[in-house]
Design a protein around this motif. Structure first.
Motif, short mmCIF file in Angstrom:
data_model
loop_
_atom_site.label_atom_id
_atom_site.label_comp_id
_atom_site.label_asym_id
_atom_site.label_seq_id
_atom_site.Cartn_x
_atom_site.Cartn_y
_atom_site.Cartn_z
N VAL A 111 0.68 -1.21 0.49
CA VAL A 111 0.05 -0.03 0.18
C VAL A 111 0.95 1.62 -0.09
O VAL A 111 2.03 1.57 1.02
CB VAL A 111 -0.61 -0.13 1.22
CG1 VAL A 111 -2.15 1.28 1.12
CG2 VAL A 111 -1.88 -1.28 1.35
N ALA A 112 0.13 2.01 -0.74
CA ALA A 112 1.06 3.55 -1.02
C ALA A 112 0.06 4.37 -0.73
O ALA A 112 -1.06 4.34 -1.41
CB ALA A 112 2.06 3.44 -2.13
N THR A 114 0.27 7.66 -1.53
CA THR A 114 0.05 8.86 -2.96
C THR A 114 0.12 7.86 -3.82
O THR A 114 1.41 7.20 -4.41
CB THR A 114 1.01 9.63 -2.62
OG1 THR A 114 1.90 9.73 -2.44
CG2 THR A 114 0.37 10.49 -1.29
N GLU A 115 0.15 8.66 -5.22
CA GLU A 115 0.35 7.52 -6.25
C GLU A 115 1.53 8.49 -6.44
O GLU A 115 2.47 6.79 -7.86
CB GLU A 115 -0.80 8.78 -7.58
CG GLU A 115 -2.10 8.27 -7.78
CD GLU A 115 -2.31 6.92 -8.64
OE1 GLU A 115 -1.15 6.07 -8.75
OE2 GLU A 115 -3.53 6.53 -8.18
N SER A 116 2.30 8.94 -6.25
CA SER A 116 3.57 9.45 -6.50
C SER A 116 4.57 8.40 -5.84
O SER A 116 5.17 8.16 -6.63
CB SER A 116 4.05 11.29 -5.98
OG SER A 116 4.17 11.07 -4.86
N LYS A 118 3.65 5.31 -5.14
CA LYS A 118 3.12 4.37 -6.37
C LYS A 118 4.38 4.23 -7.26
O LYS A 118 4.85 3.29 -7.39
CB LYS A 118 1.85 4.39 -6.72
CG LYS A 118 1.54 2.86 -7.29
CD LYS A 118 0.45 2.62 -7.56
CE LYS A 118 0.01 2.09 -8.75
NZ LYS A 118 -1.48 1.87 -8.92
N GLU A 119 4.38 5.39 -8.27
CA GLU A 119 5.01 5.48 -9.07
C GLU A 119 6.58 5.52 -8.97
O GLU A 119 7.82 4.47 -9.57
CB GLU A 119 4.99 6.79 -9.51
CG GLU A 119 3.55 6.98 -10.28
CD GLU A 119 2.95 8.16 -10.72
OE1 GLU A 119 4.12 9.48 -10.66
OE2 GLU A 119 1.75 8.77 -11.31
N TYR A 133 -0.85 -0.56 -4.84
CA TYR A 133 -2.86 0.24 -4.25
C TYR A 133 -2.02 1.44 -3.63
O TYR A 133 -1.74 1.44 -3.02
CB TYR A 133 -3.75 -0.56 -3.55
CG TYR A 133 -3.70 -2.04 -4.48
CD1 TYR A 133 -4.79 -2.79 -4.63
CD2 TYR A 133 -2.89 -3.49 -3.73
CE1 TYR A 133 -5.02 -3.94 -5.63
CE2 TYR A 133 -3.03 -4.56 -4.05
CZ TYR A 133 -4.32 -5.19 -4.99
OH TYR A 133 -4.40 -6.15 -5.05
N VAL A 134 -3.29 1.57 -4.28
CA VAL A 134 -2.98 3.53 -3.75
C VAL A 134 -4.11 4.02 -2.11
O VAL A 134 -5.03 3.76 -3.24
CB VAL A 134 -3.41 4.96 -4.52
CG1 VAL A 134 -2.78 5.51 -3.81
CG2 VAL A 134 -1.55 4.12 -5.54
N GLN A 135 -4.22 3.90 -0.92
CA GLN A 135 -4.83 4.72 -0.02
C GLN A 135 -4.59 5.73 0.69
O GLN A 135 -3.37 5.13 0.96
CB GLN A 135 -4.77 2.98 0.32
CG GLN A 135 -6.21 3.71 1.86
CD GLN A 135 -7.32 3.54 1.65
OE1 GLN A 135 -8.11 3.60 0.43
NE2 GLN A 135 -7.48 5.30 1.38
N SER A 136 -5.00 6.95 0.48
CA SER A 136 -4.39 7.67 1.72
C SER A 136 -4.65 7.29 2.53
O SER A 136 -6.06 6.17 2.57
CB SER A 136 -5.72 9.18 0.74
OG SER A 136 -4.70 9.42 -0.79
N ARG A 290 -10.34 12.36 -1.01
CA ARG A 290 -9.22 11.79 -1.47
C ARG A 290 -9.26 11.16 0.18
O ARG A 290 -8.08 10.51 0.95
CB ARG A 290 -8.18 12.65 -1.41
CG ARG A 290 -8.47 13.32 -2.84
CD ARG A 290 -8.18 12.55 -3.85
NE ARG A 290 -8.45 13.31 -5.43
CZ ARG A 290 -7.31 13.98 -5.53
NH1 ARG A 290 -5.76 13.91 -4.53
NH2 ARG A 290 -7.36 14.94 -6.87
#
Length: 313
Positions: A111-112, A114-116, A118-119, A133-136, A290
């Motif tokens: 789990v990250a 943020t999208e950044s 994850k990237e 996966y992204v989960q704020s 978000r």
């Protein structure tokens, strides 16, 4: 399902807060979640004994390196949650990066926040692309309804009418990485120009030596106050009552240009009520969209369910 949850649980840190919140999500789904400080479990044999003694069936770790590496090779499925240190610091050390890559190979999901993030992770470890996966982080507040803002101001040494004040709150544990002194001088200078502007630093003592340094510096700074640890409900109420919340961190830069820009924008905010209302409304909508606490709960409960499926397989 009986779960082991490893995290670095130093008090007054974001990791500790996140770990408690995620544990609550998992326990709400009926799991038994045993939260342990990864700093206290440095060997694989200690983890193996814990797994056997507690009859643990799966695991979760907050921090790929600090926690995740301890879960390798024990035969139970696990997932990890990236910490900022993983991608901002540890990835720059070759040996640590290699270890983290192997952890990701074994982890069922990651789990990250943020999208950044994850990237960045996908760039470093392309083989993990399909499992990140992204989960704020979810946000939920509970301000104390009995909190008195005027009393708080008096206790802060601010003896002015609350109606005419603009209080900026900086909330952080008193440790160097959070850099609570970053804005002190510029705020003090601003206060001399406009005596109704104050910065109040609210922070528990994390580093005793640095805490003394902060206290000494604040005593010499006009318009800056230091409040030590507050109950969470009172802190949330103070955040609700203040004019604005500010943040600083070593990782966010130290240039004078940032300071000048901050003062310029802060002064504009003070003098433009319409802008203030717009920012508040946009902020509420951003958090709703978000940082939903309910969405975070669903994500973690669904991901842990995949570990449960791995056991059954």
């Amino acid at each position: 399902m009986r779960l082991l949850f490893l995290a670095v649980l130093r008090r007054h840190t974001g990791n500790a807060v996140t770990a408690e919140r995620v544990r609550d999500h998992l326990e709400a789904a009926g799991h038994v979640c045993i939260l342990k400080d990864a700093s206290d479990l440095e060997s694989s044999s200690e983890i193996a004994k814990l797994i056997e003694a507690e009859r643990l069936e799966a695991a979760l770790a907050l921090h790929l390196y600090r926690g995740g590496r301890l879960l390798q090779g024990h035969g139970i499925p696990f997932g990890i949650i990236f910490g900022g240190t993983d991608l901002n610091e540890d990835v720059n050390h070759g040996e640590k990066k290699e270890v983290m890559g192997k952890v990701l190979e074994e982890a069922r999901f990651a789990v990250a926040f943020t999208e950044s993030m994850k990237e960045m992770a996908q760039t470093q470890w392309p083989h993990a692309r399909g499992k990140i996966y992204v989960q704020s982080q979810g946000i939920v507040t509970g301000p104390n309804s009995a909190f008195n803002w005027n009393t708080f101001l008096r206790q802060s040494g601010i003896n002015q009418s609350a109606d005419n004040l603009h209080i900026f709150l900086l909330v952080c544990g008193l440790r160097q990485v959070k850099d609570p002194l970053y804005l002190v001088d510029v705020f003090s200078e601003w206060h001399r120009e406009e005596p109704n502007v104050y910065m109040v630093i609210v922070g528990p003592e994390v580093d005793p030596v640095f805490t003394r340094e902060v206290g000494a510096r604040v005593k010499r700074a006009a318009g800056v106050r230091l409040i030590r640890e507050m109950p969470q409900g009172d802190l949330h109420a103070a955040l609700k009552n203040c004019f604005a919340v500010v943040n600083s961190s070593v990782s966010e830069g130290m240039s004078a240009a940032i300071l000048e820009e901050f003062v310029q924008l802060a002064k504009r905010l003070v003098s433009d009520p319409a802008l203030e209302r717009e920012i508040v409304a946009n902020g509420r909508e951003y958090v709703r969209a978000r940082h939903s606490w309910q969405a975070e709960r669903c994500t973690y409960q669904n991901l842990i369910r995949t570990l449960e499926g791995s056991i059954q397989d």
